[in-house]
Structures are given as C-alpha cells and as structure tokens.
Write a protein that holds these residues in place. Structure first.
Motif, PDB file in Angstrom:
ATOM      1  N   THR A 178      -5.892   6.594  -1.413  1.00 48.47           N
ATOM      2  CA  THR A 178      -5.611   7.847  -2.106  1.00 48.47           C
ATOM      3  C   THR A 178      -5.441   7.640  -3.608  1.00 48.47           C
ATOM      4  O   THR A 178      -4.802   6.684  -4.031  1.00 48.47           O
ATOM      5  CB  THR A 178      -4.334   8.506  -1.540  1.00 48.47           C
ATOM      6  OG1 THR A 178      -4.577   8.884  -0.175  1.00 48.47           O
ATOM      7  CG2 THR A 178      -3.934   9.749  -2.328  1.00 48.47           C
ATOM      8  N   MET A 179      -6.023   8.559  -4.384  1.00 53.96           N
ATOM      9  CA  MET A 179      -5.814   8.590  -5.825  1.00 53.96           C
ATOM     10  C   MET A 179      -4.712   9.597  -6.119  1.00 53.96           C
ATOM     11  O   MET A 179      -4.762  10.739  -5.656  1.00 53.96           O
ATOM     12  CB  MET A 179      -7.098   8.999  -6.548  1.00 53.96           C
ATOM     13  CG  MET A 179      -6.941   9.148  -8.058  1.00 53.96           C
ATOM     14  SD  MET A 179      -8.420   9.824  -8.864  1.00 53.96           S
ATOM     15  CE  MET A 179      -9.562   8.481  -8.583  1.00 53.96           C
TER      16      MET A 179
ATOM     17  N   ARG B 154       9.083   8.537  -9.385  1.00 51.78           N
ATOM     18  CA  ARG B 154       8.778   7.941  -8.083  1.00 51.78           C
ATOM     19  C   ARG B 154       7.705   8.799  -7.418  1.00 51.78           C
ATOM     20  O   ARG B 154       7.947   9.980  -7.138  1.00 51.78           O
ATOM     21  CB  ARG B 154      10.022   7.840  -7.213  1.00 51.78           C
ATOM     22  CG  ARG B 154       9.825   6.980  -5.964  1.00 51.78           C
ATOM     23  CD  ARG B 154      11.140   6.729  -5.232  1.00 51.78           C
ATOM     24  NE  ARG B 154      10.951   5.822  -4.104  1.00 51.78           N
ATOM     25  CZ  ARG B 154      10.967   4.508  -4.201  1.00 51.78           C
ATOM     26  NH1 ARG B 154      11.200   3.943  -5.374  1.00 51.78           N
ATOM     27  NH2 ARG B 154      10.767   3.745  -3.146  1.00 51.78           N
ATOM     28  N   LEU B 155       6.553   8.233  -7.171  1.00 53.82           N
ATOM     29  CA  LEU B 155       5.404   8.962  -6.660  1.00 53.82           C
ATOM     30  C   LEU B 155       4.884   8.295  -5.393  1.00 53.82           C
ATOM     31  O   LEU B 155       4.604   7.093  -5.399  1.00 53.82           O
ATOM     32  CB  LEU B 155       4.280   8.996  -7.704  1.00 53.82           C
ATOM     33  CG  LEU B 155       4.653   9.476  -9.110  1.00 53.82           C
ATOM     34  CD1 LEU B 155       3.480   9.261 -10.060  1.00 53.82           C
ATOM     35  CD2 LEU B 155       5.076  10.937  -9.087  1.00 53.82           C
TER      36      LEU B 155
ATOM     37  N   MET C 290      -2.822   6.697 -10.520  1.00 57.78           N
ATOM     38  CA  MET C 290      -2.860   5.395  -9.846  1.00 57.78           C
ATOM     39  C   MET C 290      -3.744   5.476  -8.605  1.00 57.78           C
ATOM     40  O   MET C 290      -3.793   6.507  -7.934  1.00 57.78           O
ATOM     41  CB  MET C 290      -1.451   4.915  -9.481  1.00 57.78           C
ATOM     42  CG  MET C 290      -0.702   5.773  -8.497  1.00 57.78           C
ATOM     43  SD  MET C 290       0.949   5.086  -8.157  1.00 57.78           S
ATOM     44  CE  MET C 290       1.530   6.194  -6.858  1.00 57.78           C
ATOM     45  N   TYR C 291      -4.455   4.373  -8.348  1.00 59.81           N
ATOM     46  CA  TYR C 291      -5.300   4.310  -7.164  1.00 59.81           C
ATOM     47  C   TYR C 291      -5.642   2.849  -6.858  1.00 59.81           C
ATOM     48  O   TYR C 291      -5.746   2.020  -7.758  1.00 59.81           O
ATOM     49  CB  TYR C 291      -6.585   5.124  -7.347  1.00 59.81           C
ATOM     50  CG  TYR C 291      -7.362   4.846  -8.620  1.00 59.81           C
ATOM     51  CD1 TYR C 291      -8.312   3.837  -8.683  1.00 59.81           C
ATOM     52  CD2 TYR C 291      -7.153   5.618  -9.758  1.00 59.81           C
ATOM     53  CE1 TYR C 291      -9.035   3.598  -9.836  1.00 59.81           C
ATOM     54  CE2 TYR C 291      -7.864   5.393 -10.924  1.00 59.81           C
ATOM     55  CZ  TYR C 291      -8.807   4.385 -10.956  1.00 59.81           C
ATOM     56  OH  TYR C 291      -9.519   4.148 -12.107  1.00 59.81           O
ATOM     57  N   PRO C 292      -5.811   2.506  -5.570  1.00 61.46           N
ATOM     58  CA  PRO C 292      -6.144   1.133  -5.196  1.00 61.46           C
ATOM     59  C   PRO C 292      -7.611   0.822  -5.473  1.00 61.46           C
ATOM     60  O   PRO C 292      -8.474   1.693  -5.352  1.00 61.46           O
ATOM     61  CB  PRO C 292      -5.849   1.093  -3.692  1.00 61.46           C
ATOM     62  CG  PRO C 292      -6.002   2.513  -3.246  1.00 61.46           C
ATOM     63  CD  PRO C 292      -5.598   3.377  -4.400  1.00 61.46           C
TER      64      PRO C 292
ATOM     65  N   PRO D  15       0.822  -1.214   0.000  1.00 61.34           N
ATOM     66  CA  PRO D  15       0.000   0.000   0.000  1.00 61.34           C
ATOM     67  C   PRO D  15       0.857   1.266   0.000  1.00 61.34           C
ATOM     68  O   PRO D  15       1.962   1.279   0.549  1.00 61.34           O
ATOM     69  CB  PRO D  15      -0.806  -0.113   1.293  1.00 61.34           C
ATOM     70  CG  PRO D  15      -0.762  -1.564   1.666  1.00 61.34           C
ATOM     71  CD  PRO D  15       0.565  -2.059   1.181  1.00 61.34           C
ATOM     72  N   PHE D  16       0.368   2.325  -0.634  1.00 63.53           N
ATOM     73  CA  PHE D  16       1.029   3.621  -0.555  1.00 63.53           C
ATOM     74  C   PHE D  16       0.129   4.606   0.188  1.00 63.53           C
ATOM     75  O   PHE D  16      -1.098   4.503   0.165  1.00 63.53           O
ATOM     76  CB  PHE D  16       1.416   4.147  -1.942  1.00 63.53           C
ATOM     77  CG  PHE D  16       0.261   4.378  -2.883  1.00 63.53           C
ATOM     78  CD1 PHE D  16      -0.440   5.574  -2.887  1.00 63.53           C
ATOM     79  CD2 PHE D  16      -0.120   3.393  -3.792  1.00 63.53           C
ATOM     80  CE1 PHE D  16      -1.492   5.802  -3.754  1.00 63.53           C
ATOM     81  CE2 PHE D  16      -1.171   3.601  -4.679  1.00 63.53           C
ATOM     82  CZ  PHE D  16      -1.860   4.812  -4.647  1.00 63.53           C
TER      83      PHE D  16
END
Length: 416
Positions: free
Chosen positions: A200-201, A264-265, A214-216, A194-195
């Motif tokens: 979070t989007m 890298r985000l 990117m988003y979960p 997870p980030f």
C-alpha cells in the motif's frame, strides 16, 4: 541510422533498448565515470510497465519491485480519507510497480549492455556542444578519463540528460533556473516491519503545510519478512530563496523531523521511520514551463530533459518510458531521422505538457487541505467531514495527475 543518447538514466536506457529492438543503432553517453544504483523510490504506472514488458523486462521487474495494490489517503492523525485499488487490483492489464530507482536503472543498464554490447554505454563522457547539418550531428564530448575532447557523430542526438540538461540548454538558451513552488522535499529509504498489506502507498497531510508519502519498494526485503519503505516528506516553507536542485544533496534530520513530531500513520511512527534512514536527500519541488517546441531536425529531448514535472501522480518516470518507446516507434516507422523526430514530438509534446500543468494544479491536495481545515483535530468518519459529492469527486481529481493520461503508440491506449 545511428542515434547518440546523452544520459544513461531511465529515459536514455529505455530509449537505447527500444531503438535496438527496432533495428536502430544507439550509443549512450553519461558524464559520470561509474553508474551506481543511487536514489530512492519510484513508481511505474501500468502503461509504462506494459512498455517495459514489451521490451522483455517483465521478469526482472517482478523479481525486484513491489506490485502496488492500493493508494490510501489519510489525515495527519492517520484517519482514512479515501483509498482506491491500483495496478492489477484496479483491472489494469499490468501491475503498478514501486521500486528503488537504482535497481530499475541497474536492470535497464544490464539489459542494454547485454543486447547492444558493453561499448553501447560509455561513461565519463560529458557532452559539451553539438552542431547539425543535412548530413548529421557532430558532438563535442569531453572524455573525462582521458582529459581530452573528442568528436562523436550520429544521425540524431537525443537529450535524456535530466532536469539540468545540457542538450536542452543549447536548444533553449536563456531559459533560466528551474521553477520552485516553495516546497522542500526530504527523501529516504528505511527498512522496517511491513505496514498494512505490504503493498500500500500512503499519502497523508497536505502540501499547504506538511505532507508525507510512504510505500514499500523491495521484493527482496519482502521475502525476508521486512519492508524497505521509500518515504517523502514535503513541507511548504516561507521567506526562503529558491535552492538549487541537486539530487545528491544531503539533508539534515534536524530540519525535517520537527514537522512530523507525533505523526503515526498505518501503525508506523513517522519520526522513527525518518530517523531510521541511513541517508536523507533534500531538494526543492521544481519543474519548468512547458516548451512550445522541443527539438530541431536532428536533435530532440526525452524524459525530464523535455518535461520536468512535480512528483504528483507518480508520472515522471512513466512518461520518460513512454517518450522512449514512441521515439523508437516513430523513427522506425518513418525510416528517416527528420520525419521520425517530428512525428515523435507531435505525438508526445502536447500530451505530456498537459500533465506538467495538471501536476501544478494538485486537486487532491486541495481536498486534503479542506479536510484539515474542517477537522483540525481529526475525525471519526470522513462522511462527517466531506459531502457525498465531494467524496465522489476524489477519484476523478486524482486521475488528472495519475494513470491513463497518455500512452505510447506501440501497445495502444490503457483501459479506464
């Protein structure tokens, strides 16, 4: 009243469930022989989630989707430009959900078959043509399993058959190919750690060159301590002919990866994220010009068949759901097909056509490009790059293509 729906995607299945809920008989046909949970991620805005909840899908959505908590804009170096809460965190009565499109379609399909019966969704049935008169609509349908053309009659025909709609093509012949804006998109899903907060989007970069989203999307992955991340790579290209949109076209890693070398985000190595996807899909960012009218007395359109739009503001799937709900409400209230379809189009067409045009404007992308021009090597604080007035205008710009733009007549307007 009997309604035939061409297309068993999100729009068509929501329409079937909505029509059944108001006592109208519906049958869905789809050209594919087997409906599989294909695709990548999709966002459902709170007003659309509320409509699905009214249909009894709230628990199923909660079981599979991620309630998006915030959207965060970054530059290509990962520096924060702007963030804003989403869904319940923003004071909405319903969550904003991020979910795998295939999972959403599967839960809608299961709900329709459970409520309307297994025969209500007929696969391997390809609409070839239709005629209408005062008594109804007669459709010629190719039964791909039997290899024979059959006639299906109904009081109304609804085209929910997407960007390449056969119903729209017959209503509006000679319209031509979808319109491409010069941006190629690659999409995939990758399971990873997870980030940030796991809800979070992230949107980074600019469509003037390269943007990354990117988003979960998976509650099941979250429960395993992982994150199934939907990612979208958008790159503006030059001197290329417009490709034919094909949602199942396989993309090549070597085509997309060079655009994101070194990115890298939120602690995520973007090249590694892209490389970790089991499959990559590639298609152009396209839409169509808004139509001055959608349908006839007994034939009309919903979802992407009516108003294909750029995937800006997470609104495509949400608007398809609102179409379906308004369609059922107006047919039920009118009591006859011709009046009901006319009222449906009167409620939806102008409102959603405005969203199609707003998505072409991409105001947030202009701001992202401004940041990249003023700070090409990154920055320490966004206050050094954008003025106070420019920062205060970001939320308004984003909302032009996001939540709260239009809602159905069933649950009423969404609060600001």
């Amino acid at each position: 009243m009997k309604v035939l729906i061409a297309g068993a995607g999100i729009a068509g299945l929501t329409a079937a469930a909505s029509l059944h809920a108001v006592g109208i008989e519906a049958t869905v046909i789809d050209a594919v022989t087997t409906l599989r949970p294909l695709g990548v991620g999709i966002n459902l805005l709170p007003h659309a989630v509320g409509e699905l909840a009214e249909l009894g899908f709230a628990a199923a959505l909660e079981d599979c989707a991620i309630p998006t908590g915030q959207v965060r804009h970054l530059d290509r170096f990962g520096n924060r430009i702007w963030s804003e809460p989403r869904g319940l965190a923003a004071g909405n009565p319903w969550p904003q959900y991020s979910v795998h499109r295939g999972e959403l379609q599967s839960l809608l399909l299961a709900g329709v078959r459970d409520r309307l019966g297994a025969a209500a969704v007929r696969t391997g049935m390809s609409l070839e043509s239709f005629t209408e008169d005062a008594t109804g609509v007669r459709c010629r349908v190719l039964d791909r399993t039997a290899g024979a053309v059959v006639e299906v009659t109904a009081d109304a025909l609804i085209g929910a058959d997407g960007l390449h709609s056969a119903v729209r093509a017959r209503l509006h012949p000679g319209e031509g190919r979808p319109l491409w804006n010069g941006i190629r998109m690659w999409r995939g899903v990758t399971e990873t750690a997870p980030f940030l907060d796991g809800r979070t989007m992230i949107l980074a970069g600019s469509n003037r060159a390269a943007r990354f989203v990117m988003y979960p999307i998976s509650r099941a992955a979250q429960q395993r301590g992982q994150s199934l991340v939907n990612w979208v790579a958008e790159v503006r290209v030059h001197d290329e002919s417009a490709p034919t949109p094909d949602w199942n076209r396989t993309g090549e890693l070597c085509d997309v990866l060079p655009h994101y070398a070194g990115w890298r985000l939120a602690g995520v190595d973007i090249a590694e994220l892209i490389s970790g996807s089991e499959g990559i899909l590639e298609y152009p960012m396209v839409d169509r010009d808004p139509l001055p009218w959608w349908g006839t007395d007994r034939v009309n359109l919903i979802g992407d068949a009516a108003h294909p739009m750029y995937p800006i503001g997470s609104n495509g799937g949400s608007q398809a759901i609102l179409d379906a709900r308004v369609l059922a409400a107006e047919l039920s209230a009118a009591g006859d097909v011709i009046t009901g379809l006319a009222r449906y189009e009167a409620v939806r067409r102008a409102a959603v056509n405005a969203i199609v045009l707003a998505n072409r404007d991409m105001p947030m992308d202009r701001i992202m490009h401004m940041v990249s021009e003023r700070a090409p090597d990154g920055f320490d604080s966004i206050d050094e790059v954008l003025s106070t007035s420019e920062l205060s205008g970001i939320s308004a710009a984003y909302r032009r293509t996001s939540a709260g733009m239009t809602t159905s007549t069933i649950t009423g307007p969404e609060p600001e």
